[in-house]
Design a protein around this motif. Structure first.
Motif, PDB file in Angstrom:
ATOM      1  N   LEU A 140       0.830  -1.211   0.000  1.00  0.00           N
ATOM      2  CA  LEU A 140       0.000   0.000   0.000  1.00  0.00           C
ATOM      3  C   LEU A 140       0.863   1.259   0.000  1.00  0.00           C
ATOM      4  O   LEU A 140       0.517   2.256  -0.644  1.00  0.00           O
ATOM      5  CB  LEU A 140      -0.926  -0.004   1.221  1.00  0.00           C
ATOM      6  CG  LEU A 140      -2.020  -1.074   1.230  1.00  0.00           C
ATOM      7  CD1 LEU A 140      -2.785  -1.044   2.548  1.00  0.00           C
ATOM      8  CD2 LEU A 140      -2.976  -0.875   0.061  1.00  0.00           C
ATOM      9  N   SER A 141       1.975   1.249   0.724  1.00  0.00           N
ATOM     10  CA  SER A 141       2.869   2.410   0.741  1.00  0.00           C
ATOM     11  C   SER A 141       3.471   2.653  -0.634  1.00  0.00           C
ATOM     12  O   SER A 141       3.627   3.806  -1.066  1.00  0.00           O
ATOM     13  CB  SER A 141       3.978   2.203   1.779  1.00  0.00           C
ATOM     14  OG  SER A 141       3.435   2.086   3.078  1.00  0.00           O
ATOM     15  N   ALA A 143       2.057   1.838  -3.494  1.00  0.00           N
ATOM     16  CA  ALA A 143       0.984   2.369  -4.338  1.00  0.00           C
ATOM     17  C   ALA A 143       0.680   3.822  -4.004  1.00  0.00           C
ATOM     18  O   ALA A 143       0.335   4.616  -4.884  1.00  0.00           O
ATOM     19  CB  ALA A 143      -0.270   1.514  -4.197  1.00  0.00           C
ATOM     20  N   ALA A 144       0.809   4.182  -2.734  1.00  0.00           N
ATOM     21  CA  ALA A 144       0.544   5.559  -2.317  1.00  0.00           C
ATOM     22  C   ALA A 144       1.744   6.469  -2.495  1.00  0.00           C
ATOM     23  O   ALA A 144       1.637   7.674  -2.226  1.00  0.00           O
ATOM     24  CB  ALA A 144       0.093   5.591  -0.859  1.00  0.00           C
ATOM     25  N   THR A 146       4.459   6.711  -0.744  1.00  0.00           N
ATOM     26  CA  THR A 146       4.889   7.317   0.518  1.00  0.00           C
ATOM     27  C   THR A 146       6.225   6.773   0.995  1.00  0.00           C
ATOM     28  O   THR A 146       6.678   7.148   2.078  1.00  0.00           O
ATOM     29  CB  THR A 146       3.826   7.071   1.600  1.00  0.00           C
ATOM     30  OG1 THR A 146       3.588   5.656   1.731  1.00  0.00           O
ATOM     31  CG2 THR A 146       2.528   7.776   1.248  1.00  0.00           C
ATOM     32  N   GLY A 210       2.109  10.416  -7.191  1.00  0.00           N
ATOM     33  CA  GLY A 210       1.242   9.600  -6.363  1.00  0.00           C
ATOM     34  C   GLY A 210      -0.212   9.870  -6.665  1.00  0.00           C
ATOM     35  O   GLY A 210      -0.550  10.614  -7.600  1.00  0.00           O
ATOM     36  N   PRO A 211      -1.112   9.307  -5.857  1.00  0.00           N
ATOM     37  CA  PRO A 211      -2.553   9.469  -6.132  1.00  0.00           C
ATOM     38  C   PRO A 211      -3.018  10.911  -6.100  1.00  0.00           C
ATOM     39  O   PRO A 211      -3.941  11.273  -6.827  1.00  0.00           O
ATOM     40  CB  PRO A 211      -3.202   8.634  -5.018  1.00  0.00           C
ATOM     41  CG  PRO A 211      -2.146   7.682  -4.561  1.00  0.00           C
ATOM     42  CD  PRO A 211      -0.850   8.392  -4.720  1.00  0.00           C
ATOM     43  N   ASN A 212      -2.421  11.744  -5.247  1.00  0.00           N
ATOM     44  CA  ASN A 212      -2.886  13.126  -5.106  1.00  0.00           C
ATOM     45  C   ASN A 212      -1.994  14.136  -5.816  1.00  0.00           C
ATOM     46  O   ASN A 212      -2.149  15.342  -5.604  1.00  0.00           O
ATOM     47  CB  ASN A 212      -2.967  13.500  -3.617  1.00  0.00           C
ATOM     48  CG  ASN A 212      -3.976  12.656  -2.868  1.00  0.00           C
ATOM     49  OD1 ASN A 212      -5.031  12.339  -3.400  1.00  0.00           O
ATOM     50  ND2 ASN A 212      -3.655  12.279  -1.638  1.00  0.00           N
ATOM     51  N   VAL A 283       3.019  13.002   2.294  1.00  0.00           N
ATOM     52  CA  VAL A 283       1.926  12.310   2.983  1.00  0.00           C
ATOM     53  C   VAL A 283       0.849  13.326   3.330  1.00  0.00           C
ATOM     54  O   VAL A 283       1.121  14.324   3.999  1.00  0.00           O
ATOM     55  CB  VAL A 283       2.432  11.614   4.256  1.00  0.00           C
ATOM     56  CG1 VAL A 283       1.282  10.918   4.979  1.00  0.00           C
ATOM     57  CG2 VAL A 283       3.528  10.612   3.906  1.00  0.00           C
ATOM     58  N   ARG A 284      -0.346  13.076   2.882  1.00  0.00           N
ATOM     59  CA  ARG A 284      -1.470  13.971   3.156  1.00  0.00           C
ATOM     60  C   ARG A 284      -2.509  13.236   3.998  1.00  0.00           C
ATOM     61  O   ARG A 284      -2.901  12.121   3.655  1.00  0.00           O
ATOM     62  CB  ARG A 284      -2.100  14.477   1.860  1.00  0.00           C
ATOM     63  CG  ARG A 284      -1.197  15.392   1.052  1.00  0.00           C
ATOM     64  CD  ARG A 284      -1.942  15.908  -0.181  1.00  0.00           C
ATOM     65  NE  ARG A 284      -1.161  16.874  -0.902  1.00  0.00           N
ATOM     66  CZ  ARG A 284      -0.282  16.569  -1.851  1.00  0.00           C
ATOM     67  NH1 ARG A 284      -0.092  15.307  -2.165  1.00  0.00           N
ATOM     68  NH2 ARG A 284       0.387  17.517  -2.460  1.00  0.00           N
ATOM     69  N   GLU A 285      -2.923  13.875   5.058  1.00  0.00           N
ATOM     70  CA  GLU A 285      -3.945  13.288   5.898  1.00  0.00           C
ATOM     71  C   GLU A 285      -5.328  13.512   5.282  1.00  0.00           C
ATOM     72  O   GLU A 285      -5.639  14.604   4.825  1.00  0.00           O
ATOM     73  CB  GLU A 285      -3.905  13.903   7.297  1.00  0.00           C
ATOM     74  CG  GLU A 285      -2.618  13.614   8.055  1.00  0.00           C
ATOM     75  CD  GLU A 285      -2.649  14.194   9.445  1.00  0.00           C
ATOM     76  OE1 GLU A 285      -3.686  14.823   9.786  1.00  0.00           O
ATOM     77  OE2 GLU A 285      -1.669  14.038  10.180  1.00  0.00           O
TER      78      GLU A 285
END
Length: 294
Positions: A140-141, A143-144, A146, A210-212, A283-285
């Motif tokens: 998951l990291s 893919a994200a 991070t 990344g995704p964002n 990293v975005r919350e």
């Protein structure tokens, strides 16, 4: 023989009532109205070729007023210039201080995040359930985006032509009034083509995708995750180099770059590489989330 009919007036009277040949002759021979010649003769006779002193006086007064207005504007600009410069210096110092604080907090955040990750890994390695959970977290990291990544892959370098001669023609300028040829949509297509070619991680201009993360145009600048990048644009893609290269060579992204290369003189370079280093993404919350569907 009867006399010409007085009602018709005869041929002679018809010629007198239609003076068109004389009018046309005067228009062709006399190009200036007689009033111009009379006015010129009167001016020469009275010496009126010089303008009256009153006219010169009004012109001098108007020039004096204009000079006064410009002088007042310059004086006001000079009086306010020190204050403007001081305000600019204060704002620049504030921006530099804020940037330094942000960089310091970012480094501290990364250090704490690394420490928390190390503690988490040590706790999860003790049993099989923890190791399985750790492997899923690593996937998951990745893919994200991070976590930092090091491995083989492809390096794609795209360079704007800059002072190339063929860009002097405005019809060949993709951005009016600018030498910039590469646009955000070109880099977007290249990144999407690399993902489709089997890339596991990608960075553009040193910024991890990344995704964002977005690539967008802001005037003449290209922003990757709100970080400005400039030519040459370096795109790193970690993955199996040979398989990625075979697929990417026939992709729409590389075809777009080759078309720009032929049309505008853009520099395009694709090379295999070992040990490519990609940084971790931001990293975005997620503060608000909503489930979609049942």
């Amino acid at each position: 023989m009867p006399a010409p009919d007085s009602a018709l007036g005869g041929a002679d009277r018809v010629r007198m009532l239609i003076p068109l040949p004389g009018l046309l002759r005067s228009l062709l021979t006399e190009h200036l109205d007689p009033g111009y010649a009379a006015a010129a003769a009167e001016r020469e006779r009275t010496g009126g070729s010089r303008r009256p002193w009153a006219t010169h006086g009004w012109q001098a007064l108007a020039a004096l007023l204009i000079a006064v207005v410009f002088g007042a504007a310059m004086a006001q600009a000079r009086s306010t210039a020190p204050g403007v410069n001081a305000a600019q210096q204060v704002l620049a110092a504030s921006v530099r201080s804020a940037e330094g604080t942000t960089d310091r907090l970012t480094r501290r955040r990364d250090e704490l995040s690394g420490q928390a990750d190390d503690i988490q890994r040590r706790q999860l390695r003790d049993d099989a359930t923890g190791r399985d959970l750790l492997s899923r977290l690593d996937a998951l990291s990745l893919a994200a985006a991070t976590t930092a990544v090091i491995g083989p892959g492809l390096t794609v370098t795209v360079t704007d032509p800059g002072m190339a001669r063929d860009l002097t023609d405005v019809s060949k300028q993709r951005v009016p009034g600018s030498r910039q040829v590469i646009l955000d949509r070109d880099l977007q297509l290249v990144v999407n083509s690399l993902w489709a070619s089997g890339a596991e991680a990608i960075s553009v201009g040193g910024v991890r995708m990344g995704p964002n993360v977005t690539i967008r145009q802001a005037g003449g600048a290209i922003l990757v995750d709100n970080h400005p990048i400039s030519s040459p644009y370096t795109i790193l893609a970690v993955g199996p180099p040979n398989n990625m290269r075979d697929t990417f060579d026939h992709s729409g992204g590389l075809q777009r770059l080759r078309l720009l290369e032929a049309s505008y003189g853009v520099g395009v370079s694709v090379a295999n590489g070992d040990g490519l280093s990609l940084p971790a993404g931001t990293v975005r919350e997620i503060k608000f989330a909503k489930q979609i569907g049942p």
